[in-house]
Enzyme design. Structure first.
Site, PDB file in Angstrom:
ATOM      1  N   THR A  43       0.840  -1.203   0.000  1.00  0.00           N
ATOM      2  CA  THR A  43       0.000   0.000   0.000  1.00  0.00           C
ATOM      3  C   THR A  43       0.874   1.251   0.000  1.00  0.00           C
ATOM      4  OG1 THR A  43      -1.783  -1.125   1.173  1.00  0.00           O
ATOM      5  CG2 THR A  43      -1.701   1.278   1.374  1.00  0.00           C
ATOM      6  N   TYR A  44       1.907   1.233   0.826  1.00  0.00           N
ATOM      7  CA  TYR A  44       2.772   2.409   0.975  1.00  0.00           C
ATOM      8  C   TYR A  44       3.470   2.769  -0.345  1.00  0.00           C
ATOM      9  CZ  TYR A  44       5.789   5.566   3.637  1.00  0.00           C
ATOM     10  OH  TYR A  44       6.410   6.669   4.144  1.00  0.00           O
ATOM     11  N   LEU A  45       3.629   1.772  -1.211  1.00  0.00           N
ATOM     12  CA  LEU A  45       4.392   1.995  -2.452  1.00  0.00           C
ATOM     13  C   LEU A  45       3.522   2.475  -3.608  1.00  0.00           C
ATOM     14  CD1 LEU A  45       6.514  -1.293  -2.520  1.00  0.00           C
ATOM     15  CD2 LEU A  45       7.204   0.948  -1.661  1.00  0.00           C
ATOM     16  N   GLN A  47       1.625   4.191  -6.395  1.00  0.00           N
ATOM     17  CA  GLN A  47       1.945   5.502  -6.970  1.00  0.00           C
ATOM     18  C   GLN A  47       0.752   6.113  -7.696  1.00  0.00           C
ATOM     19  OE1 GLN A  47       5.136   4.476  -9.666  1.00  0.00           O
ATOM     20  NE2 GLN A  47       6.688   4.551  -8.064  1.00  0.00           N
ATOM     21  N   GLY A  49      -2.665   5.744  -8.370  1.00  0.00           N
ATOM     22  CA  GLY A  49      -3.904   6.263  -7.824  1.00  0.00           C
ATOM     23  C   GLY A  49      -4.953   5.201  -7.623  1.00  0.00           C
ATOM     24  N   GLU A 112      -4.996   5.764 -17.006  1.00  0.00           N
ATOM     25  CA  GLU A 112      -3.943   4.747 -17.114  1.00  0.00           C
ATOM     26  C   GLU A 112      -4.391   3.712 -18.139  1.00  0.00           C
ATOM     27  OE1 GLU A 112      -2.054   3.338 -13.485  1.00  0.00           O
ATOM     28  OE2 GLU A 112      -2.958   4.974 -12.382  1.00  0.00           O
ATOM     29  N   ASP A 205       2.124 -15.346   2.828  1.00  0.00           N
ATOM     30  CA  ASP A 205       1.987 -16.163   4.049  1.00  0.00           C
ATOM     31  C   ASP A 205       0.541 -16.567   4.342  1.00  0.00           C
ATOM     32  OD1 ASP A 205       4.571 -15.330   4.039  1.00  0.00           O
ATOM     33  OD2 ASP A 205       4.524 -14.333   5.987  1.00  0.00           O
ATOM     34  N   HIS A 226       4.154  -6.065 -14.244  1.00  0.00           N
ATOM     35  CA  HIS A 226       4.001  -4.664 -14.646  1.00  0.00           C
ATOM     36  C   HIS A 226       5.001  -4.387 -15.766  1.00  0.00           C
ATOM     37  CE1 HIS A 226       3.712  -0.342 -14.546  1.00  0.00           C
ATOM     38  NE2 HIS A 226       2.706  -0.430 -13.704  1.00  0.00           N
ATOM     39  N   ARG A 269      -2.123  -3.833 -19.084  1.00  0.00           N
ATOM     40  CA  ARG A 269      -0.761  -4.199 -18.677  1.00  0.00           C
ATOM     41  C   ARG A 269      -0.232  -5.473 -19.302  1.00  0.00           C
ATOM     42  NH1 ARG A 269      -1.083  -2.681 -12.333  1.00  0.00           N
ATOM     43  NH2 ARG A 269      -1.027  -0.471 -12.825  1.00  0.00           N
ATOM     44  N   HIS A 330       4.371  -8.050 -10.277  1.00  0.00           N
ATOM     45  CA  HIS A 330       3.774  -6.870  -9.645  1.00  0.00           C
ATOM     46  C   HIS A 330       2.573  -7.186  -8.772  1.00  0.00           C
ATOM     47  CE1 HIS A 330       2.843  -2.658  -9.211  1.00  0.00           C
ATOM     48  NE2 HIS A 330       1.644  -2.795  -9.751  1.00  0.00           N
ATOM     49  N   ARG A 365      -5.387  -7.529 -13.795  1.00  0.00           N
ATOM     50  CA  ARG A 365      -5.994  -6.387 -13.099  1.00  0.00           C
ATOM     51  C   ARG A 365      -5.892  -5.097 -13.917  1.00  0.00           C
ATOM     52  NH1 ARG A 365      -3.785  -2.349  -9.760  1.00  0.00           N
ATOM     53  NH2 ARG A 365      -1.839  -3.403  -9.250  1.00  0.00           N
TER      54      ARG A 365
HETATM   55  C1  LIG Z   1       5.168  -0.289  -6.524  1.00  0.00           C
HETATM   56  C2  LIG Z   1       3.684  -0.531  -6.481  1.00  0.00           C
HETATM   57  C3  LIG Z   1       2.821   0.430  -6.980  1.00  0.00           C
HETATM   58  C4  LIG Z   1       1.429   0.211  -6.954  1.00  0.00           C
HETATM   59  N1  LIG Z   1       0.589   1.196  -7.404  1.00  0.00           N
HETATM   60  C5  LIG Z   1      -0.761   1.003  -7.308  1.00  0.00           C
HETATM   61  C6  LIG Z   1      -1.667   2.039  -7.671  1.00  0.00           C
HETATM   62  O1  LIG Z   1      -1.272   3.146  -8.053  1.00  0.00           O
HETATM   63  N2  LIG Z   1      -3.005   1.782  -7.576  1.00  0.00           N
HETATM   64  C7  LIG Z   1      -3.505   0.592  -7.145  1.00  0.00           C
HETATM   65  O2  LIG Z   1      -4.725   0.410  -7.089  1.00  0.00           O
HETATM   66  N3  LIG Z   1      -2.658  -0.400  -6.766  1.00  0.00           N
HETATM   67  C8  LIG Z   1      -1.315  -0.220  -6.827  1.00  0.00           C
HETATM   68  N4  LIG Z   1      -0.467  -1.216  -6.423  1.00  0.00           N
HETATM   69  C9  LIG Z   1      -1.035  -2.436  -5.819  1.00  0.00           C
HETATM   70  C10 LIG Z   1      -1.498  -2.113  -4.393  1.00  0.00           C
HETATM   71  O3  LIG Z   1      -0.602  -1.230  -3.799  1.00  0.00           O
HETATM   72  C11 LIG Z   1      -1.598  -3.361  -3.530  1.00  0.00           C
HETATM   73  O4  LIG Z   1      -2.228  -4.410  -4.218  1.00  0.00           O
HETATM   74  C12 LIG Z   1      -2.407  -3.050  -2.279  1.00  0.00           C
HETATM   75  O5  LIG Z   1      -1.830  -1.965  -1.602  1.00  0.00           O
HETATM   76  C13 LIG Z   1      -2.474  -4.267  -1.379  1.00  0.00           C
HETATM   77  O6  LIG Z   1      -2.965  -3.866  -0.123  1.00  0.00           O
HETATM   78  P1  LIG Z   1      -3.136  -4.954   1.013  1.00  0.00           P
HETATM   79  O7  LIG Z   1      -3.673  -4.239   2.197  1.00  0.00           O
HETATM   80  O8  LIG Z   1      -3.867  -6.119   0.490  1.00  0.00           O
HETATM   81  O9  LIG Z   1      -1.642  -5.471   1.289  1.00  0.00           O
HETATM   82  P2  LIG Z   1      -0.340  -4.684   1.684  1.00  0.00           P
HETATM   83  O10 LIG Z   1      -0.533  -3.224   1.640  1.00  0.00           O
HETATM   84  O11 LIG Z   1       0.775  -5.232   0.891  1.00  0.00           O
HETATM   85  O12 LIG Z   1      -0.149  -5.086   3.218  1.00  0.00           O
HETATM   86  C14 LIG Z   1       0.139  -6.411   3.583  1.00  0.00           C
HETATM   87  C15 LIG Z   1       0.280  -6.446   5.094  1.00  0.00           C
HETATM   88  O13 LIG Z   1       0.321  -7.807   5.521  1.00  0.00           O
HETATM   89  C16 LIG Z   1       1.334  -7.964   6.491  1.00  0.00           C
HETATM   90  N5  LIG Z   1       1.776  -9.364   6.516  1.00  0.00           N
HETATM   91  C17 LIG Z   1       2.183 -10.142   5.505  1.00  0.00           C
HETATM   92  N6  LIG Z   1       2.496 -11.370   5.948  1.00  0.00           N
HETATM   93  C18 LIG Z   1       2.288 -11.353   7.291  1.00  0.00           C
HETATM   94  C19 LIG Z   1       2.470 -12.300   8.327  1.00  0.00           C
HETATM   95  N7  LIG Z   1       2.923 -13.537   8.097  1.00  0.00           N
HETATM   96  N8  LIG Z   1       2.187 -11.930   9.603  1.00  0.00           N
HETATM   97  C20 LIG Z   1       1.757 -10.677   9.897  1.00  0.00           C
HETATM   98  N9  LIG Z   1       1.556  -9.735   8.936  1.00  0.00           N
HETATM   99  C21 LIG Z   1       1.821 -10.069   7.656  1.00  0.00           C
HETATM  100  C22 LIG Z   1       2.419  -7.006   6.031  1.00  0.00           C
HETATM  101  O14 LIG Z   1       3.306  -6.746   7.097  1.00  0.00           O
HETATM  102  C23 LIG Z   1       1.565  -5.816   5.626  1.00  0.00           C
HETATM  103  O15 LIG Z   1       1.255  -5.045   6.762  1.00  0.00           O
HETATM  104  C24 LIG Z   1       0.921  -1.014  -6.440  1.00  0.00           C
HETATM  105  C25 LIG Z   1       1.800  -1.974  -5.953  1.00  0.00           C
HETATM  106  C26 LIG Z   1       3.166  -1.747  -5.962  1.00  0.00           C
HETATM  107  C27 LIG Z   1       4.080  -2.799  -5.436  1.00  0.00           C
END
Ligand SMILES: Cc1cc2nc3c(=O)[nH]c(=O)nc-3n(C[C@H](O)[C@H](O)[C@H](O)COP(=O)(O)OP(=O)(O)OC[C@H]3O[C@@H](n4cnc5c(N)ncnc54)[C@H](O)[C@@H]3O)c2cc1C
Length: 439
Positions: A43-45, A47, A49, A112, A205, A226, A269, A330, A365
């Site tokens: 999520t933190y990465l 870019q 939107g 996009e 995991d 990507h 993509r 990606h 996606r």
């Molecule tokens: C570089 C980059 C750019 C992107 N840009 C976009 C964009 O512009 N728009 C868009 O819609 N999507 C984008 N995406 C995709 C999107 O960011 C992710 O799919 C989305 O943020 C996933 O969110 P999430 O909450 O599912 O997982 P994440 O945000 O990846 O969080 C996963 C969490 O699980 C925790 N975790 C994992 N394993 C364990 C474990 N065993 N025990 C405890 N905790 C665990 C991690 O510590 C973390 O806190 C991008 C992805 C990347 C890599």
């Protein structure tokens, strides 16, 4: 083993986990885990939107774009839910204080690949960081929520198909968390690939844990590459830096090593990535080049500050140089099978975000649909969790686990989870065998 009780256990502090916690009634005690620091998530990465349906006249178009990008393999009900509930969730993020780019009080929409029109809200090119910071600061301040960082979950506690929490390694001991409801929001699988834009700690995991319990996981063959990850030997990071699709949305062009254009940059993509792979094979060059220099330094620096300055650090001035790019793993479209409320095949076990498979993305996606999926479906999961939680009663607190783990056992089971996911991917994608790491 140390034992704690909680109402809701949320594994993951990305947007799916945080937004679920935020949408739960404050009367429930919530324990959240992150594997490393809370911000070490995809999520933190993010870019580019977040996609949003512009108005009722955009519903069909947004659905079509999502289904076309997904090769019509999408679950249509899930797509409809995503599109119809997009506006209310973006409005909520706006009200919570996410600093979206605006003009005259209205959103600035960008475009996009695969989108028929401009419908992506963004915060410059650091949308994910802004969304994370806003949600994290709110959730962290909630008195009913406790966030445990560096707490790696490695096993579920299932009793007759009822999930009662699980086990993690925390502060050098095993933490046994007994919970009425559990949400897996543990993100994708990029950490299992040699080349990925993802945080290396994300190794599928949650998917491994669930699959080991024979709870349904689906569509693991659908892994997105990507098209435009930066190719440089100057980065010390294990992660490939992403050059957002939004650059192409705003006019950046792709050239091969001979300076020729070879693809419509705004196709979905998978199509653009395949064209790049083909070009790389044909020319023998390890990369192709993305060029946005014609947009002018001031425009570029203002619209894409993160990418501009990050590339400068690698010695590439994108206001005059072409950017060397190649495809990189990606995103995972598959994952833990869930219904429209995040319910998995086990009672009181939910999944949301990249680790879950709602079927919304089909085979590929559509750009900027991931953060939206996390928002829409983790909020729906929260609403359903509040209904099921009452069915558990208080007897769960006295439940004594028959599993006993040492720290070494915990690490070994973690490894098993990773191996399980690698095995699942290899089974359905023989072509990716050499792309995967050894565990
Ligand atoms: C570089 C980059 C750019 C992107 N840009 C976009 C964009 O512009 N728009 C868009 O819609 N999507 C984008 N995406 C995709 C999107 O960011 C992710 O799919 C989305 O943020 C996933 O969110 P999430 O909450 O599912 O997982 P994440 O945000 O990846 O969080 C996963 C969490 O699980 C925790 N975790 C994992 N394993 C364990 C474990 N065993 N025990 C405890 N905790 C665990 C991690 O510590 C973390 O806190 C991008 C992805 C990347 C890599």
């Amino acid at each position: 083993m140390r034992k704690i009780n909680t109402d809701v256990l949320i594994v993951g502090t990305g947007v799916a986990g945080l937004y679920c916690a935020l949408n739960l009634n404050r009367k429930y005690h919530v324990t959240m885990l992150s594997k490393k620091s809370a911000d070490e998530c995809n999520t933190y990465l993010a870019q580019g939107g977040i996609s949003v349906c512009l108005n009722k006249f955009d519903v069909d178009s947004f659905m079509n774009d999502t289904m076309n990008a997904g090769m019509q393999l999408n679950d249509k009900d899930a797509v409809k839910t995503l599109v119809l509930e997009s506006m209310e969730n973006i409005d909520l993020l706006d009200r919570l204080g996410v600093p979206f780019n605006k003009i005259n009080n209205g959103f600035v929409y960008t475009k996009e690949g695969g989108h028929e029109k401009n419908r992506i809200v963004h915060c410059d090119d650091i949308t994910g960081k802004e969304v994370f910071n806003t949600l994290y600061s709110i959730v962290k301040s909630l008195p009913n929520v406790e966030i445990l960082e560096n707490a790696e979950m490695f096993d579920l506690n299932l009793v007759n198909n009822l999930c009662l929490g699980g086990y993690s390694i925390y502060e050098k001991e095993i933490l046994y968390i007994v919970a009425k409801i559990t949400l897996i929001a543990s993100g994708g699988v990029g950490g299992l690939f040699k080349n990925s834009t993802n945080q290396p700690c994300l190794t599928g995991d949650g998917i491994g844990m669930v699959n080991r319990e024979s709870i349904k996981v689906s569509s693991m063959e659908h892994i997105q590459f990507h098209p435009t990850a930066l190719l440089t030997d100057k980065s010390s990071s294990k992660r490939r830096f992403l050059i957002s699709e939004a650059l192409r949305g705003e006019g950046a062009l792709l050239h091969n090593s001979e300076g020729e254009r070879f693809v419509d940059e705004l196709l979905p993509r998978n199509v653009v990535a395949a064209a790049i792979f083909k070009e790389i094979g044909k020319t023998g060059s390890p990369c192709v080049y993305l060029d946005i220099s014609h947009k002018g330094r001031e425009n570029i620096r203002k619209r894409f500050p993160k990418i501009y300055f990050q590339c400068l650090e690698y010695g590439i001035d994108i206001a005059k140089d072409r950017i060397p790019v190649a495809p990189s793993q990606h995103y995972l479209m598959g994952g833990i099978s869930v219904d429209l409320f995040g319910r998995t095949g086990a009672n009181n076990l939910y999944a949301a975000g990249e680790c879950a498979c709602t079927g919304v993305h089909g085979g590929n996606r559509l750009a900027s649909n991931s953060l939206l999926e996390c928002l829409v479906f983790s909020r729906r999961a929260a609403s359903d969790m509040m209904k099921s939680i009452t069915s558990v009663g208080e007897a769960y607190k006295d439940y004594i686990s028959d599993k006993v783990f040492s720290i070494e056992d915990g690490h070994e089971v973690s490894r098993k989870n990773r191996l399980e996911v690698i095995r699942m991917i290899k089974e359905v994608r023989k072509d990716l065998e050499n792309e995967l790491v050894d565990c």
